[in-house]
Design an enzyme around this catalytic site. Structure first.
Site, PDB file in Angstrom:
ATOM      1  N   GLN A 182      97.901  31.901  23.228  1.00 22.95           N
ATOM      2  CA  GLN A 182      98.947  32.775  23.746  1.00 22.95           C
ATOM      3  C   GLN A 182     100.226  32.646  22.907  1.00 22.95           C
ATOM      4  O   GLN A 182     100.892  33.650  22.607  1.00 22.95           O
ATOM      5  CB  GLN A 182      99.247  32.431  25.215  1.00 22.95           C
ATOM      6  CG  GLN A 182     100.224  33.371  25.894  1.00 22.95           C
ATOM      7  CD  GLN A 182      99.649  34.759  26.105  1.00 22.95           C
ATOM      8  OE1 GLN A 182      98.432  34.949  26.076  1.00 22.95           O
ATOM      9  NE2 GLN A 182     100.526  35.735  26.301  1.00 22.95           N
ATOM     10  N   ALA A 212     102.942  38.312  27.563  1.00 21.75           N
ATOM     11  CA  ALA A 212     103.579  37.295  28.403  1.00 21.75           C
ATOM     12  C   ALA A 212     104.042  36.109  27.575  1.00 21.75           C
ATOM     13  O   ALA A 212     103.352  35.671  26.639  1.00 21.75           O
ATOM     14  CB  ALA A 212     102.615  36.825  29.487  1.00 21.75           C
ATOM     15  N   SER A 217     101.416  33.556  31.182  1.00 19.98           N
ATOM     16  CA  SER A 217     100.361  34.567  31.011  1.00 19.98           C
ATOM     17  C   SER A 217      99.213  34.333  31.985  1.00 19.98           C
ATOM     18  O   SER A 217      98.686  33.229  32.098  1.00 19.98           O
ATOM     19  CB  SER A 217      99.821  34.538  29.583  1.00 19.98           C
ATOM     20  OG  SER A 217      98.680  35.371  29.471  1.00 19.98           O
ATOM     21  N   HIS A 219      96.359  35.395  31.505  1.00 23.05           N
ATOM     22  CA  HIS A 219      95.166  35.104  30.698  1.00 23.05           C
ATOM     23  C   HIS A 219      94.944  33.600  30.587  1.00 23.05           C
ATOM     24  O   HIS A 219      93.799  33.146  30.481  1.00 23.05           O
ATOM     25  CB  HIS A 219      95.304  35.723  29.306  1.00 23.05           C
ATOM     26  CG  HIS A 219      95.121  37.204  29.299  1.00 23.05           C
ATOM     27  ND1 HIS A 219      93.891  37.815  29.378  1.00 23.05           N
ATOM     28  CD2 HIS A 219      96.026  38.217  29.226  1.00 23.05           C
ATOM     29  CE1 HIS A 219      94.024  39.124  29.346  1.00 23.05           C
ATOM     30  NE2 HIS A 219      95.325  39.396  29.255  1.00 23.05           N
ATOM     31  N   ASP A 226      91.369  42.080  30.024  1.00 24.87           N
ATOM     32  CA  ASP A 226      91.760  43.368  29.449  1.00 24.87           C
ATOM     33  C   ASP A 226      90.466  44.110  29.133  1.00 24.87           C
ATOM     34  O   ASP A 226      89.587  43.572  28.434  1.00 24.87           O
ATOM     35  CB  ASP A 226      92.575  43.168  28.171  1.00 24.87           C
ATOM     36  CG  ASP A 226      93.941  42.546  28.450  1.00 24.87           C
ATOM     37  OD1 ASP A 226      94.403  42.632  29.603  1.00 24.87           O
ATOM     38  OD2 ASP A 226      94.528  41.966  27.515  1.00 24.87           O
ATOM     39  N   GLU A 269     100.110  48.582  32.445  1.00 21.45           N
ATOM     40  CA  GLU A 269      98.940  48.223  31.635  1.00 21.45           C
ATOM     41  C   GLU A 269      97.669  48.666  32.355  1.00 21.45           C
ATOM     42  O   GLU A 269      97.127  47.934  33.204  1.00 21.45           O
ATOM     43  CB  GLU A 269      98.902  46.717  31.360  1.00 21.45           C
ATOM     44  CG  GLU A 269     100.051  46.240  30.485  1.00 21.45           C
ATOM     45  CD  GLU A 269      99.906  44.775  30.069  1.00 21.45           C
ATOM     46  OE1 GLU A 269     100.737  44.301  29.285  1.00 21.45           O
ATOM     47  OE2 GLU A 269      98.947  44.118  30.540  1.00 21.45           O
ATOM     48  N   HIS A 272      94.653  46.015  32.250  1.00 21.53           N
ATOM     49  CA  HIS A 272      94.783  44.613  32.672  1.00 21.53           C
ATOM     50  C   HIS A 272      94.401  44.464  34.150  1.00 21.53           C
ATOM     51  O   HIS A 272      95.074  45.015  35.029  1.00 21.53           O
ATOM     52  CB  HIS A 272      96.228  44.148  32.456  1.00 21.53           C
ATOM     53  CG  HIS A 272      96.446  42.687  32.741  1.00 21.53           C
ATOM     54  ND1 HIS A 272      96.670  41.750  31.747  1.00 21.53           N
ATOM     55  CD2 HIS A 272      96.471  41.994  33.914  1.00 21.53           C
ATOM     56  CE1 HIS A 272      96.841  40.551  32.291  1.00 21.53           C
ATOM     57  NE2 HIS A 272      96.730  40.688  33.610  1.00 21.53           N
TER      58      HIS A 272
END
Length: 299
Positions: A182, A212, A217, A219, A226, A269, A272
């Site tokens: 990230q 992010a 984040s 993720h 995504d 988004e 996402h």
């Protein structure tokens, strides 16, 4: 004329006695014969009664035997008759269970048994809520080099099968990213903006709107995917419409909806999707709210 004299035999005393004895013997013989006859009749009656009783007992035994033979057959074939009573008793016992034994959704209503029901409230990660330092994601390989939360991977696979059945194709563009990955992505984007003439702060702020900040984040939670495209034009596809209509059935939400940027601090988004569990996802998607609103109860 001279009358004839009637002849009358005169019996001697001995003859008289003998005759009387004979009469007595005859009487006794007759009496004895009569007694024997009655006795024989009584015996025949007893025999007849015993035979009748025996016959009655035999019939009773036969009835009992036949009934005992019939009973097993009625016991061998009662499953269809006994099962409803067992089911009804089971239903009565289940009906008597306390509601607290059932999972309860955020709306307070009991939830049906659901493999993607999540009893805990979703963890909030955004620009002002960093990932807890002790958080360790439970990720597993989901194919094509991607990793994702173990349980959420099962939910995604179910959603993928349902989409394919409806003629919709889904594929993963990004899944779990550790903090190092990230950080690399974020810094690379900052450099792109700086190369375009942005100042360091402007580049940082612009990047934070689309990627992010490391440590914030989803993720890195292992709970965000995504899908298909990283372009906002994805909103105009049939795939996007299918996801918005069905993702909650598998515990996913559109994490950054349109017109919620002022709450999420992230642009819209359409690609996402965040796994939160079906009980939470259905409320969020039905009310067209974002995760921040759901957790605050402000909706």
């Amino acid at each position: 004329m001279m009358k004839k004299k009637r002849y009358q035999k005169r019996y001697t005393r001995a003859e008289i006695i003998r005759n009387r004895i004979l009469v007595v013997l005859v009487v006794l013989a007759l009496a004895l014969a009569a007694a024997c006859g009655l006795s024989m009749l009584g015996d025949r009656d007893e025999v007849s009664q015993e035979q009748s009783s025996s016959s009655s007992r035999s019939e009773t035994e036969q009835e009992q035997s036949s009934s005992s033979q019939e009973e097993p057959s009625s016991q061998e074939e009662p499953s269809s008759e006994q099962e409803p009573s067992e089911q009804s008793s089971s239903q009565e016992s289940s009906a008597g269970e306390e509601p607290s034994s059932q999972p309860v959704s955020a709306s307070g209503e009991p939830s049906e048994e659901d493999p993607f029901y999540e009893p805990e409230m979703p963890i909030l990660v955004n620009p002002t809520n960093r990932i807890p330092e002790d958080y360790v994601p439970d990720v597993a390989d989901m194919g094509n080099g991607y990793q994702f939360d173990r349980k959420a991977t099962q939910a995604y696979n179910e959603m993928l099968r349902a989409a394919n059945a409806d003629g919709i194709s889904l594929w993963v563009v990004s899944a779990y990213r550790d903090n190092d990955k990230q950080t690399t992505n974020f810094n690379n984007k900052v450099k792109e903006y700086e190369a375009m003439g942005y100042s360091a702060q402007e580049a940082y702020d612009a990047t934070a709107k689309i990627i992010a900040v490391p440590g914030t984040s989803e993720h890195s939670l292992g709970l965000a995917l995504d899908l298909n495209s990283l372009e906002q034009s994805f909103e105009n596809t049939e795939t996007y419409r299918w996801l918005v209509s069905h993702c909650a059935e598998y515990g996913f939400i559109l994490r950054y909806p349109k017109d919620k940027e002022d709450i999420t601090d992230i642009i819209f988004e359409p690609w996402h999707y965040r796994y939160v569990g079906t009980n939470h996802a259905k409320i969020i998607m039905e009310n067209k709210i974002c995760l921040e609103e759901y957790l605050s109860g402000d909706y």
